[in-house]
Design a protein around this motif. Sequence first.
Motif: not given
Length: 256
Positions: A60-65, A90-92, A129-130, A144-151
């Motif tokens: 979980h990298p933070l403050e990496y835009p 995990i990204v923001h 962020y929001n 819309p992304a493939p299954p390799s992208v989740s929530i």
Amino acid sequence: MELGYSIIRPDDVGKYPLRLAQISLWRKADWGVADGEEAVQQAIEMAKACKGRGIRTVFHPLEYPMTGEHAGETLDVLRRLAAESDLGIIVHDEGDRGRQRLSAGEADQYAGNISKTSTRCHVSIENSYNSGDITWFWERFAMPAPPSVSITLDIGNLEIAGLDSISFVQGMQKELVERIAFVHMHHHDSKTREAVPDHKPLVKGCREIEALKLLLQRKRDLRVILELDAAEDGMAQSIELLEQLRNVPCARAEHS
């Protein structure tokens, strides 16, 4: 439900008897933890140490835009983390100033960088962020992304944003719930709006726990991460409270 905790220092590895850990690292930190290149190297070493103990990990990298002038640096770090990843990264969510949505160009850049990273490892997008506009963000960049992208649903961040986490979970569309891979848990006591200091231990009966109960009724196969500082008090109590949710009954099958 699989339960895990956040580690930010080498000494955190194996501190609690859980088989899942989130390895958090900061681009810049001025509060006594590693940052920048030192943090990246440390995160990779902690991942190897966890693997040796049989602990599953997610970075979980933070403050990496993912957008703007630092996006190139972020992609390089994510590429290195992906090479050592187990459960992914995990990204923001991101936005423009004043909690505004990304511009068209920034949105294309964010989507493109998510796509590039998700070809190397699993990527999960967290509300940070929001949270008030996160449904739009997930529908724009995750669904819309493939299954390799989740929530990743951060229930504590919902409360920090002034949202009722119980109502939010109740109102989530079935398709969004099914896309959740990780859940972040920490308590908000309404005394401060700052995100990191407000990651407080859970308390019995708090709204965050009640929201997680409802979510577990809708989806059982979740990886739930306590986003607390493992070096501070409150982790053991929070783990105990979450362990009590393992037998939450499932709701009846949902319909779209």
